[in-house]
Design a protein around this motif. Structure first.
Motif, short mmCIF file in Angstrom:
data_model
loop_
_atom_site.label_atom_id
_atom_site.label_comp_id
_atom_site.label_asym_id
_atom_site.label_seq_id
_atom_site.Cartn_x
_atom_site.Cartn_y
_atom_site.Cartn_z
N LEU B 311 0.92 -1.38 -0.22
CA LEU B 311 0.11 -0.03 -0.12
C LEU B 311 0.80 1.18 0.04
O LEU B 311 1.61 1.58 1.09
N GLU B 312 1.01 2.10 -1.15
CA GLU B 312 1.72 3.29 -0.99
C GLU B 312 0.70 4.41 -1.12
O GLU B 312 -0.33 4.68 -1.69
N THR B 313 1.18 5.29 -0.49
CA THR B 313 0.53 6.52 -0.04
C THR B 313 1.30 7.81 0.27
O THR B 313 2.42 7.85 0.63
N PRO B 314 0.97 9.09 0.07
CA PRO B 314 1.73 10.25 0.42
C PRO B 314 2.02 10.23 2.12
O PRO B 314 1.31 9.83 2.80
N ASN B 315 3.14 10.67 2.12
CA ASN B 315 3.86 10.64 3.34
C ASN B 315 3.49 12.03 4.58
O ASN B 315 4.18 13.09 4.02
N PRO B 316 2.64 11.78 5.22
CA PRO B 316 2.19 13.04 5.99
C PRO B 316 3.46 13.28 7.03
O PRO B 316 3.22 14.27 7.83
N LEU B 317 4.58 12.48 7.21
CA LEU B 317 5.74 12.91 8.09
C LEU B 317 6.39 14.24 7.43
O LEU B 317 7.33 14.63 8.00
N SER B 318 5.90 14.48 5.93
CA SER B 318 6.76 15.42 5.45
C SER B 318 5.76 16.66 5.54
O SER B 318 4.65 16.65 4.68
N ILE B 319 6.13 17.81 6.03
CA ILE B 319 5.50 18.96 6.05
C ILE B 319 5.20 19.51 4.62
O ILE B 319 4.20 20.04 4.22
N PHE B 320 6.31 19.26 3.77
CA PHE B 320 5.97 19.75 2.42
C PHE B 320 4.74 19.16 1.74
O PHE B 320 3.80 19.54 0.99
N VAL B 321 4.62 17.68 2.01
CA VAL B 321 3.87 16.94 1.35
C VAL B 321 2.30 17.40 2.11
O VAL B 321 1.22 17.67 1.42
N LEU B 322 2.30 17.66 3.42
CA LEU B 322 1.12 17.87 3.98
C LEU B 322 0.50 19.18 3.53
O LEU B 322 -0.69 19.39 3.54
N GLY B 323 1.40 20.11 3.57
CA GLY B 323 1.08 21.53 3.24
C GLY B 323 0.74 21.87 1.68
O GLY B 323 0.38 22.89 1.20
N MET B 387 15.31 19.60 10.48
CA MET B 387 14.45 20.53 9.77
C MET B 387 14.29 19.72 8.36
O MET B 387 13.01 19.79 8.04
N ASN B 388 15.31 19.34 7.90
CA ASN B 388 14.97 18.74 6.46
C ASN B 388 14.39 17.58 6.55
O ASN B 388 13.43 17.07 5.85
N LYS B 389 14.37 17.03 7.91
CA LYS B 389 13.82 15.64 7.97
C LYS B 389 12.22 15.81 7.78
O LYS B 389 11.32 15.21 7.67
N MET B 390 11.95 16.89 8.82
CA MET B 390 10.53 17.31 9.14
C MET B 390 9.67 17.95 7.97
O MET B 390 8.75 17.45 7.67
N PHE B 391 10.58 18.88 7.26
CA PHE B 391 9.87 19.34 5.95
C PHE B 391 9.98 18.64 4.74
O PHE B 391 9.04 18.26 4.03
N TYR B 392 11.11 18.20 4.46
CA TYR B 392 11.52 17.40 3.18
C TYR B 392 11.81 15.88 3.16
O TYR B 392 12.57 15.52 2.74
#
Lengths: 357, 403
Positions: B311-323, B387-392
């Protein structure tokens, strides 16, 4: 080995055969490890990302690089190209003979004339001249080019398979009526009036039919109003001049078409012929310029414009199933000669010779 | 002089020519009738714009322009002639424009007609129970008892009167038209934002190993079929489903085995333990919480023992993806956290559950680390990495598990 082979095109228009070819050629060059970009100042916004402005080319121009120049009408790009030290391939896409435009437009006449003059003037600086058909090649030879190579227009049929046909065209032009399709710029050399005459005869045989002319229309053109006058005179109903259409719509028109009728008296190559082969539509085309060469054994060639007889043939092609199947089969076989692999091999050979120049 | 040239020798050209001449002769003998009939064949249609004479007022000038050959034109006539020509061009343009408008109008009229037709056919109950007027020419239905039966049926179900039924059908039709539009839009959306075939294939390569030798693989939400093609190239038997008919059309053109159906409906109809592998890329973020649980349970049931689910899905741990990218697609219901998904799979009974980061964020677009060895730089870099890990972080992740 050269590091980069760039392409210079007079303009990059969305859906235009020359522009599509330059994109295919670019991808092939890149896959062989060359740096390759398309340079032009005139482009449609849909394809704007795919090109760089001509001014940028100066920066990468070098004796060690190569250029592929696409030449059709007279353009500044060709003049610019002459001044460069890069090695040069000329891909000549044909210039419509000016006499077609005498009665209809003067400015185009001049532009085409200019294109021809440029061709002579470029001759000395070109390393390898290339044409998309033997018909075009003979024209180059007549003005002194030697050893002209043939590279049929490369069409990326993957794109045709992937994109969905426009559903609105599909429902609007459904198969209730027989659809006779005519593809090409609405210009005098394409002889749309002859297609109209054939269609007028055909409509007497089968009133449930329509003629769809897909191609760029210039509303203030005298040729355009002449066509409408003629349609009036001939009592033709269901004539549709679609104007320039998006790619999805073009595909959709091929989906609904029953037959492709091409009465053009001047085709440098004839991309619609290949498209019709791809979409399994029987082709009836006037034997002129590069048409017989592109068709090969496929389709039905018209050698004399006797409209009543052509209309009868149209009727037979559409109603005789065995004949219809046979035509489609031969067309499919012919299409194989223009497959991406074959074009790639040809281009590969040209580029190898180019390296040796 | 022959009119045609047919190079395909298996076609009998002489026979064709004979047929043409024959047909022509027949038609000529009948030509008067044919000519009379041809315009009449369309007399039922509204007059087209081309038929309308709009140049009456310019008739004289038009004639003048035509009858003055170039060499006779001089002085004021020259200006007049230019003016007339221009005028003619303009009125032609107007005709052309009106022609387009009529085309569109007649298109709308056609649509209305067909809608009317469709509206009247299923509602025959309503139209046929109208009492025919005395002496009226209403054609009698093949079964004379039919209207009576319908009347009876109506009488038996007073809870659903005809107008309510009609309204329900209208809504259904409206829903269908809306679904058609949505399907087309989502297809286009997928073409623009769904990643290129090349990207999908590159991503798919990582999954192939999990699905090899597994038996039939089901690709849920197979889109344009890129992953199915990859499976086929690797000799893995696979079938696909997608609820969008345009996607299914594309797949059919690629000769892939694909059905246009809703995922949960399809899974519900399959035998248990049928599939060797189930692959669903960018599907689960379209489900509400409960539906997601049902979907995963169905996957478990239909998977053969030892089979693999991906099951593949967008990664919500990335703020870039979420926002940014997640809400680009408005049909996304909610992001699915990897820990939630793992726990869910575990609860339902899957084993060997692991997550796989997919589609890394381009390095050059992340916060760039500083060079240097002093403590300040190092602290700063450590923070930047956090921050990279969180955002990107990766755009997507996949959870892979076995039954």
């Amino acid at each position: 080995m050269m590091k980069a082979i760039h392409q210079l095109v007079p303009n990059l228009a969305y859906g235009d055969a020359i522009s599509n070819e330059s994109l295919v050629v670019r991808d092939m060059l890149r896959s062989w490890g060359y740096e390759s970009e398309i340079y032009t100042d005139v482009c449609d916004e849909q394809v704007a990302d795919a090109r760089l402005p001509l001014a940028e080319h100066r920066k990468v121009s070098s004796r060690k690089n190569g250029i592929i120049l696409h030449h059709s009408t007279g353009s500044e790009v060709s003049s610019y190209c002459k001044s460069l030290s890069d090695k040069k391939i000329l891909i000549y896409h044909n210039i419509t003979p000016p006499h077609f435009f005498h009665t209809f437009s003067d400015s185009i006449h001049e532009k085409l004339d200019h294109g021809r003059k440029q061709l002579k003037y470029l001759r000395a600086s070109i390393n390898i001249p290339v044409c998309d058909s033997d018909y075009n090649a003979s024209e180059l030879r007549s003005i002194g080019y030697e050893n002209v190579r043939i590279l049929p227009i490369a069409i990326n049929f993957e794109k045709y398979r992937e994109r969905p046909p426009c559903p609105f065209v599909l429902s609007r032009f459904d198969r209730e009526l027989t659809n006779v399709l005519c593809v090409g710029r609405v210009a005098p050399n394409k002889k749309i009036e002859d297609a109209l005459k054939v269609f007028a005869c055909y409509q007497r045989i089968n009133p449930h039919s329509r003629l769809i002319v897909v191609g760029k229309v210039n509303m203030f053109d005298r040729y355009h109003s002449f066509l409408f006058d003629l349609a009036d005179e001939l009592g033709v109903k269901n004539l549709h001049l679609t104007g320039h259409v998006s790619f999805e719509k073009l595909i959709a028109f091929y989906h609904v078409a029953d037959v492709l009728l091409l009465m053009s008296e001047h085709e440098g190559f004839g991309v619609p012929l290949l498209e019709a082969m791809f979409y399994e539509i029987p082709i009836m085309a006037f034997k002129s310029s590069a048409v017989p060469e592109t068709l090969g054994n496929a389709g039905i060639l018209i050698i004399e414009k006797r409209f009543d007889r052509i209309a009868e043939m149209l009727n037979i092609v559409l109603s005789d199933e065995a004949l219809h199947r046979r035509i489609i089969r031969v067309q499919k076989e012919r299409l194989q000669d223009f497959s991406a692999e074959k074009i790639e091999q040809r281009l590969r050979r040209i580029i190898e010779d180019f390296e040796r120049c | 002089m022959p009119v045609f040239e047919i190079r395909d020798k298996s076609i009998d050209e002489a026979e064709l020519n004979r047929k043409i001449e024959e047909n022509l002769k027949e038609r000529q003998s009948d030509s008067l009738a044919a000519l009379a009939a041809a315009p009449g064949a369309h007399s039922g249609l509204a007059p087209s714009v081309q038929d309308i004479e709009i140049r009456d007022g310019l008739g004289f000038l038009r004639k003048l322009a035509r009858e003055l050959p170039d060499y006779k034109v001089f002085g004021p006539f020259k200006t007049l002639r230019r003016f007339v020509k221009r005028q003619i061009a303009i009125d032609k343009a107007i005709v052309y424009f009106m022609h387009t408008v009529t085309n569109r109008l007649s298109f709308l009229a056609d649509r209305l007609d067909s809608l009317d037709k469709r509206a009247s056919t299923p509602r025959d109950t309503a139209s046929e129970i109208d009492v025919p007027k005395a002496g009226g020419s209403v054609t009698s239905p093949t079964d004379p008892s039919a209207p009576r039966m319908r009347l009876d049926a109506l009488a038996e179900s007073p809870g659903e009167p005809a107008p309510a039924e009609a309204a329900r059908r209208d809504t259904m039709r409206e829903d269908q038209a809306h679904k058609d539009l949505l399907d087309y839009f989502h297809f286009k959306f997928n073409c623009v934002h769904g990643g290129t075939e090349k990207e999908i294939r590159e991503k798919g390569l990582a999954y192939i190993e999990f699905l090899r030798n597994a038996g039939t693989v089901l690709d849920i939400g197979c889109g344009r079929g890129s992953f199915l093609e990859l499976l086929r190239e690797n000799g893995i038997h696979a079938v696909g489903i997608d609820s969008n008919r345009h996607m299914v059309d594309v797949c059919s053109r690629k000769a892939l085995d694909v059905t246009c159906v809703d995922a949960s409906d399809y899974l519900g109809q399959q035998d248990n333990n049928r599939f060797g592998g189930i692959f669903a890329s960018h599907v689960i973020e379209h489900f509400q919480g409960d539906d997601l649980v049902r979907f995963v349970r169905l996957c478990y049931d239909k998977l053969a023992p030892g089979g693999c689910v991906i099951l593949e899905t967008p990664n919500p741990l990335s703020i870039f993806v979420l926002g940014g990218t997640f809400y680009l697609d408005v049909t996304h219901v909610r992001p699915v956290h990897p820990d939630f998904l793992k726990l869910l799979l575990d609860t339902i009974g899957f084993k060997d559950i692991r997550t796989l980061p997919v589609s890394p964020f381009p390095e050059e677009e992340k916060f760039q680390l500083l060079k240097g060895k002093d403590k300040l730089v190092q602290t700063l870099n450590a923070n930047l990495e956090k921050m990279n890990k969180m955002f990107y972080s990766h755009y997507n992740y996949a959870v892979i598990a076995l039954k």
